[in-house]
Scaffold this motif. Structure first.
Motif, PDB file in Angstrom:
ATOM      1  N   UNK A 272      -3.552  -4.378   0.351  1.00 17.03           N
ATOM      2  CA  UNK A 272      -3.745  -3.041  -0.267  1.00 17.03           C
ATOM      3  C   UNK A 272      -5.032  -2.744  -0.967  1.00 17.03           C
ATOM      4  N   UNK A 273      -5.295  -1.517  -1.270  1.00 22.66           N
ATOM      5  CA  UNK A 273      -6.626  -1.114  -1.682  1.00 22.66           C
ATOM      6  C   UNK A 273      -6.897  -1.995  -2.896  1.00 22.66           C
TER       7      UNK A 273
ATOM      8  N   UNK B  41       6.260   3.840   0.110  1.00 24.46           N
ATOM      9  CA  UNK B  41       6.536   4.321   1.568  1.00 24.46           C
ATOM     10  C   UNK B  41       6.201   2.970   2.374  1.00 24.46           C
TER      11      UNK B  41
ATOM     12  N   UNK C 246      -8.013  -0.087  -6.411  1.00 26.54           N
ATOM     13  CA  UNK C 246      -6.981   0.543  -7.087  1.00 26.54           C
ATOM     14  C   UNK C 246      -5.931  -0.103  -7.748  1.00 26.54           C
TER      15      UNK C 246
ATOM     16  N   UNK D 269      -0.029   7.328 -10.967  1.00 25.45           N
ATOM     17  CA  UNK D 269      -0.630   8.420 -10.028  1.00 25.45           C
ATOM     18  C   UNK D 269      -0.292   7.966  -8.725  1.00 25.45           C
ATOM     19  N   UNK D 270      -0.028   9.000  -7.900  1.00 24.89           N
ATOM     20  CA  UNK D 270       0.325   8.617  -6.602  1.00 24.89           C
ATOM     21  C   UNK D 270      -0.536   8.288  -5.477  1.00 24.89           C
ATOM     22  N   UNK D 271      -1.899   8.810  -6.052  1.00 26.39           N
ATOM     23  CA  UNK D 271      -3.106   8.693  -5.005  1.00 26.39           C
ATOM     24  C   UNK D 271      -3.522   7.307  -5.109  1.00 26.39           C
ATOM     25  N   UNK D 272      -3.032   6.446  -5.923  1.00 23.74           N
ATOM     26  CA  UNK D 272      -3.535   4.956  -5.739  1.00 23.74           C
ATOM     27  C   UNK D 272      -2.836   4.050  -4.300  1.00 23.74           C
ATOM     28  N   UNK D 273      -1.861   4.821  -4.180  1.00 23.06           N
ATOM     29  CA  UNK D 273      -0.957   4.287  -3.058  1.00 23.06           C
ATOM     30  C   UNK D 273      -0.711   2.819  -3.211  1.00 23.06           C
TER      31      UNK D 273
ATOM     32  N   UNK E 122       3.388   5.531  -8.182  1.00 23.49           N
ATOM     33  CA  UNK E 122       3.189   7.087  -8.069  1.00 23.49           C
ATOM     34  C   UNK E 122       3.706   7.846  -8.963  1.00 23.49           C
TER      35      UNK E 122
ATOM     36  N   UNK F 202       0.786  -1.202   0.121  1.00 23.23           N
ATOM     37  CA  UNK F 202      -0.039  -0.054  -0.124  1.00 23.23           C
ATOM     38  C   UNK F 202       1.061   1.319  -0.081  1.00 23.23           C
ATOM     39  N   UNK F 203       1.496   1.405  -1.161  1.00 24.33           N
ATOM     40  CA  UNK F 203       2.506   2.613  -1.427  1.00 24.33           C
ATOM     41  C   UNK F 203       3.732   2.240  -1.240  1.00 24.33           C
TER      42      UNK F 203
END
Lengths: 395, 395
Positions: free
Chosen positions: B268-269, B97, B272, B239-243, B235, B94-95
């Motif tokens: 994770x989501x 990060x 997405x 797109x970063x917003x999907x994480x 990201x 999930x990202x």
């Protein structure tokens, strides 16, 4: 080869027996009372599809960019209005499980004590153990005096041992796995003890809005907002796949969680937050919730009546006023862990009750049964099958 | 009031100065070279909108249910094909990060050493510090011999002090913040040292596919797949917003990360992940990447030529072959932290270079400049403004 590289925390990691079941069998192909999955029929696919168009039109690229670590303002605003909580007391999380994890991370050192009801939510126990907390479980006593006494004794024992009790973890509404709900009096006892003995309460509340009978009891958070971190989630009221939850709490606590979340994942999924805000803000979530509640109530009623009809003497179960689960107790000596493979071979799954206990040797004659996931027909066939297997086993 | 409840880890939490800037000013209203935001123009909104319809039609409720902790099979399959890596070596995160966080969590105890280039990615430093790791930074020496010597000395010093070096963290392609890329020879040195001194390498690679000139250098993972955990991310390429990110690595390492992720966020989501799989699998991501690369190349070229034209003598900068950043060095004695408020008051933001250093008293005369976020016009006006302010300051 890699053992020498792993951190000490990893020695306490627990595998989820539920997720191991998922790896082993396709839940769709058996009778599964095992998972905590919402019914796919409750996901408002057409509303979600329309909401994706609206969100893309309304927010454009913003819906796919990095966002604020606290959550997108639009979602926090909707949550603020729905739950009557000021914005600075709302932190959005990437799933409610992350809420549990991040609270534990910022509060607990190895050896610190977390108090929890026994049984309790498996994912929380996994998180607590992963930080090498000492978890103390308290069984739910039926009378208020015995309830208080059990908690006081547990707390006093922690203090006598010179350990730090950091927080009490509690799922007060339609508990996972027991299905039970704490009365207002019981909640007030917990708040009184938290103040007297100076600990925090983490109130995990994913099922609260799924009530099928009886009246709402105030949240523990509402009784003591500065000592309680309240965890909410879209997983059971909208859809788990968004991985969006939230924490309500004192700004000073949320600030530490905010800094922690910067290094955990920077921010929750943005598009999903906008979708959740859109569905919640426009009233579609509430309309869908009415339908979900009707569906789940009918499934709960069906399960209760089937158990009554088919389970042999000596088997008892809880009567949940809401949520997704009930807890079943078999005659003393019945071993639901040993019985599990037999049941799975015959095509029916549950989760052994022991897995939800701090001490996994406890309650080997219990099981958690989920009633949200399967269709009415599969619930019916599943109970008949399971009850037949239990009867043979008891002979 | 809450200080006594916080865990020891929290004493080492670092606030991101970048996210603090975001809280203070609206990035859209100033000239911002500060964040690491991709350009909103690169998000394929129309493709994403169509992909939402396809995903909902193709997968229905499955796209909103809980999913496998390792990631949805469809996304892992697409990643497997794109990067030529077997499925059992892919864990979705999930990202990216979270990839950094979970690797640190399963590998590092307080006091363990993590080696990193100096400067390095701030979010990684935050994560390392949050686990109370000891972070040792190594500056990038230009010659291969000096490069090897610097790492050997750092490693020998760790060993001499009786500490455990768990892993080396490296962003080999278009580094954040320096913009530099490691040569194949440098990568081979790192692998050689990892084998000789028995440590792991965490290779963080979010910018790799954004190359504007020169040729790809093999990933460190491809040179030594059993000792390297490779972190990828959607990201900067989608797109970063999907994480949504991923980790490639040895199955035994990923298995521990999988168990850890059960208590971090379960999975994770889902929606997405399906969107990412759909966009990647259908070729839309690649088509969009071609456009993104053209756009970013033109912005990088513009920034380089503007710096050449407007920056006073004594100012130098790196020449990134890709990615989102370059690193600017001002004359000795210039203090970019002290200068920051003046610049922000005048309407231009950057991130002080010190923040990317393990020892934040270092490199006070440097700054990171992002060139992906602003339009060409704003980059032009921003550089003119910043250069003018620097000139006045240097007088």
């Amino acid at each position: 080869m890699y053992g020498k590289f792993f951190s000490k925390d990893t020695t306490s990691f627990m595998r989820s027996p539920v997720r191991e079941i998922f790896k082993r069998v396709d839940l769709g192909s058996i009778y599964s009372f095992a998972g905590g999955y919402p019914s796919a029929d409750t996901f408002p696919l057409e509303d979600i599809r329309r909401a994706t168009d609206i969100v893309i039109q309304k927010y454009g690229a913003k819906a796919f960019q990095y966002g604020a670590t606290q959550g997108v303002p639009e979602l926090r605003q909707v949550l603020s209005e729905r739950y009557g909580v000021p914005l600075e007391r709302i932190q959005v999380t990437t799933s409610s499980q992350q809420g549990i994890d991040v609270c534990t991370r910022v509060l607990v050192d190895p050896g610190d004590v977390i108090l929890t009801s026994n049984p309790s939510y498996l994912g929380a126990l996994q998180s607590f153990c992963s930080y090498r907390a000492e978890v103390v479980g308290v069984s739910h006593e039926p009378s208020l005096d015995a309830f208080r006494k059990a908690y006081v004794e547990a707390i006093e024992a922690v203090r006598a041992a010179g350990k730090k009790l950091k927080f009490l973890y509690m799922i007060p509404d339609f508990q996972n796995p027991s299905g039970e709900t704490l009365s207002l009096e019981e909640r007030l006892v917990l708040v009184e003890l938290a103040e007297k003995y100076d600990f925090l309460i983490v109130e995990d509340s994913p099922y609260r809005e799924l009530r099928y009978e009886g009246s709402d009891v105030p949240t523990i958070y509402s009784l003591c907002p500065d000592r309680v971190l309240h965890l909410g989630s879209f997983s059971k009221i909208l859809a788990p796949g968004f991985r969006i939850g939230w924490i309500l709490g004192a700004p000073e606590l949320l600030d530490m969680i905010y800094v922690c979340k910067q290094s955990l994942d920077l921010c929750p999924p943005i598009f999903d937050q906008y979708l959740a805000a859109e569905l919640m803000g426009s009233g579609l979530l509430d309309a869908n919730l009415v339908k979900s509640i009707a569906l789940y109530k009918s499934k709960r009623d069906l399960l209760l009546s089937l158990l009554e009809e088919y389970m042999p003497e000596g088997v008892s179960w809880t009567h949940p006023e809401g949520g997704l689960f009930l807890f079943l107790t078999l005659p003393e000596g019945f071993d639901t862990i040993a019985f599990y493979d037999k049941a799975l071979d015959a095509g029916v799954a549950y989760v052994a009750g022991s897995f939800f206990h701090v001490d996994r040797s406890m309650a080997r004659n219990t099981m958690r049964m989920n009633f949200s996931f399967m269709t009415h027909q599969k619930i019916t066939e599943g109970v008949k099958l399971l009850a037949g297997l239990i009867k043979s086993e008891l002979k």
